[in-house]
Design a protein around this motif. Structure first.
Motif, PDB file in Angstrom:
ATOM      1  N   ALA A  44       0.830  -1.206   0.000  1.00  7.46           N
ATOM      2  CA  ALA A  44       0.000   0.000   0.000  1.00  7.46           C
ATOM      3  C   ALA A  44       0.863   1.254   0.000  1.00  7.46           C
ATOM      4  N   VAL A  45       1.951   1.242   0.753  1.00  6.65           N
ATOM      5  CA  VAL A  45       2.868   2.388   0.745  1.00  6.65           C
ATOM      6  C   VAL A  45       3.516   2.519  -0.620  1.00  6.65           C
ATOM      7  N   GLY A  46       3.842   1.398  -1.245  1.00  7.96           N
ATOM      8  CA  GLY A  46       4.406   1.439  -2.601  1.00  7.96           C
ATOM      9  C   GLY A  46       3.426   2.028  -3.597  1.00  7.96           C
ATOM     10  N   LEU A  47       2.162   1.658  -3.491  1.00  4.96           N
ATOM     11  CA  LEU A  47       1.143   2.213  -4.373  1.00  4.96           C
ATOM     12  C   LEU A  47       0.938   3.698  -4.101  1.00  4.96           C
ATOM     13  N   PHE A  48       0.957   4.085  -2.844  1.00  3.13           N
ATOM     14  CA  PHE A  48       0.819   5.499  -2.469  1.00  3.13           C
ATOM     15  C   PHE A  48       1.996   6.318  -3.000  1.00  3.13           C
ATOM     16  N   SER A  49       3.200   5.721  -2.991  1.00  5.60           N
ATOM     17  CA  SER A  49       4.374   6.455  -3.445  1.00  5.60           C
ATOM     18  C   SER A  49       4.379   6.669  -4.958  1.00  5.60           C
ATOM     19  N   VAL A  50       3.531   5.926  -5.685  1.00  6.29           N
ATOM     20  CA  VAL A  50       3.408   6.160  -7.126  1.00  6.29           C
ATOM     21  C   VAL A  50       2.768   7.523  -7.379  1.00  6.29           C
ATOM     22  N   PHE A  51       1.808   7.904  -6.533  1.00  4.04           N
ATOM     23  CA  PHE A  51       1.065   9.139  -6.735  1.00  4.04           C
ATOM     24  C   PHE A  51       1.642  10.328  -5.973  1.00  4.04           C
ATOM     25  N   VAL A  52       2.277  10.084  -4.830  1.00  5.08           N
ATOM     26  CA  VAL A  52       2.778  11.157  -3.983  1.00  5.08           C
ATOM     27  C   VAL A  52       4.240  10.883  -3.664  1.00  5.08           C
ATOM     28  N   ASP A  53       5.076  11.912  -3.790  1.00  4.25           N
ATOM     29  CA  ASP A  53       6.485  11.773  -3.459  1.00  4.25           C
ATOM     30  C   ASP A  53       6.633  11.672  -1.941  1.00  4.25           C
ATOM     31  N   LEU A  54       7.270  10.605  -1.472  1.00  7.91           N
ATOM     32  CA  LEU A  54       7.360  10.367  -0.037  1.00  7.91           C
ATOM     33  C   LEU A  54       8.252  11.377   0.677  1.00  7.91           C
ATOM     34  N   SER A  55       9.189  11.999  -0.036  1.00  5.09           N
ATOM     35  CA  SER A  55      10.009  13.032   0.606  1.00  5.09           C
ATOM     36  C   SER A  55       9.155  14.261   0.932  1.00  5.09           C
ATOM     37  N   VAL A  56       8.140  14.531   0.120  1.00  2.00           N
ATOM     38  CA  VAL A  56       7.223  15.630   0.411  1.00  2.00           C
ATOM     39  C   VAL A  56       6.369  15.287   1.630  1.00  2.00           C
ATOM     40  N   VAL A  57       5.918  14.049   1.719  1.00  2.00           N
ATOM     41  CA  VAL A  57       5.117  13.623   2.860  1.00  2.00           C
ATOM     42  C   VAL A  57       5.934  13.719   4.147  1.00  2.00           C
TER      43      VAL A  57
END
Length: 90
Positions: A44-57
């Protein structure tokens, strides 16, 4: 000498309190469910990282926490400022 003895006693008590506890192992059924849950959350985190850059989060989480708790932070700042007499804040 007395202070050294007290500190050694305190450190011994802290070592006793924070000593690792040997917990029994989980049954294989529960362990497999937990492994599956970790796998689902990772995907799920991998799928979320497709749409949102995790460094921004990573940068936005503290900002959101400050915004959500702004009233508490403001009250704490004003409490401290009111304790300084020459500022004259009422």
């Amino acid at each position: 000498m007395i202070i050294k003895g007290l500190l050694e006693l305190i450190f011994a008590l802290l070592k006793l309190v924070f000593a690792p506890i040997s917990l029994p192992t989980l049954p294989s059924g529960i362990q497999s469910v937990l492994d599956e849950l970790v796998g689902v959350l990772t995907s799920a985190v991998g799928l979320f990282s497709v749409f949102v850059d995790l460094s921004v989060v990573k940068w936005l989480i503290p900002v959101v926490l400050v915004i959500v708790n702004f009233d508490k932070i403001w009250r704490m700042i004003m409490f401290i400022l009111k304790k300084i007499p020459f500022l004259g804040i009422q």
